[in-house]
Enzyme design. Structure first.
Site, short mmCIF file in Angstrom:
data_model
loop_
_atom_site.label_atom_id
_atom_site.label_comp_id
_atom_site.label_asym_id
_atom_site.label_seq_id
_atom_site.Cartn_x
_atom_site.Cartn_y
_atom_site.Cartn_z
N LYS A 191 0.53 3.39 0.19
CA LYS A 191 1.20 3.16 -1.10
C LYS A 191 2.71 3.11 -0.87
O LYS A 191 3.30 4.05 -0.34
CB LYS A 191 0.90 4.31 -2.05
CG LYS A 191 -0.13 3.98 -3.10
CD LYS A 191 -0.32 5.16 -4.01
CE LYS A 191 -0.83 4.74 -5.37
NZ LYS A 191 -1.00 5.90 -6.25
N ILE A 192 3.30 1.99 -1.28
CA ILE A 192 4.73 1.78 -1.10
C ILE A 192 5.32 1.44 -2.48
O ILE A 192 4.77 0.60 -3.19
CB ILE A 192 4.98 0.58 -0.14
CG1 ILE A 192 4.30 0.79 1.22
CG2 ILE A 192 6.45 0.28 0.00
CD1 ILE A 192 5.01 1.73 2.15
#
Ligand code: G3P
Length: 217
Positions: free
Chosen positions: A84-85
């Site tokens: 997750k960015i």
């Protein structure tokens, strides 16, 4: 529409998987801390071993170099990890590098169509529009999901849309109607999706009638 669980609670994940309806999990630092987990790697590995699908795990550092380093480290913990960015300029840069290295990214904290478009162009496998948080500030969170789905369709973009920050079952219905690929839901919303009072009343009546006949024979 697939259902992911938005939690780091091991028992809830096990139960969701047992039901046969949960095909992925999303976590974030808040959810991990809420469960009192101290060892990030250990808990991620445990969740990944339970879930028959993607498990989104957030980077918890800032700056392109540090994010890249941590993302690659987390990606090595299990084959079903998705990184997750956050949807920022740095996040896009990190995503484009990870995508070229076949590391899957879920671009998170997405609050606009433009962020979602850029996420896809950078190579994100998933994008997570946060519906509930937009509703919280008086916007229509679900219309963002609808717009992203439409725009991805216009250009055959393959990034999967995860309706996130889901707060109630109605969100799931609207996300499904909008064509979201996935809704990631808190465990409580999953249980609310299952329940219907008429089902409970119907079961009780069937058993009651059955017992009456059985008692007569
Ligand atoms: O999947 C995103 C989610 O964890 C955020 O939910 O309820 O904190 O806005 P919420």
């Amino acid at each position: 529409m697939r259902i992911f669980l938005d939690t780091a609670n091991i028992e809830q994940i096990k139960q969701g998987v047992r039901l046969g309806v949960v095909s992925g999990v999303t976590t974030n630092p808040t959810l991990i801390v809420k469960e009192g987990h101290r060892d990030y790697k250990a808990v991620v590995k445990e969740i990944c071993a339970i879930v028959p699908g993607p498990v989104s795990v957030e980077v918890v550092v800032e700056g392109v170099t540090a994010m890249l380093e941590q993302a690659k480290e987390i990606a090595s913990w299990a084959t079903n990890v998705v990184i997750k960015i956050p949807a920022t300029a740095e996040g896009l840069e990190v995503t484009s590098v990870l995508a070229k290295e076949q590391i899957k990214v879920n671009m998170t904290l997405c609050f606009s169509v433009n962020q979602a478009l850029l996420a896809s162009l950078a190579g994100a496998s998933y994008v997570s529009p946060f519906v509930g948080r937009l509703d919280d500030i008086g916007n229509d969170g679900m219309s963002l999901v609808e717009d992203i789905v439409d725009i991805y369709k216009n250009y055959n973009l393959t990034t999967k849309v995860i309706a996130a920050s889901i707060r109630h079952p109605q969100h799931c219905i609207i996300a499904a109607k909008a064509g979201a690929h996935i809704a990631t839901v808190p465990y409580q919303v999953l249980t609310q999706m299952i329940k219907h009072p008429l089902t409970d009343i119907g079961i009780e009546r069937f058993f009651c009638d059955w017992r009456r006949v059985s008692d007569d024979t």
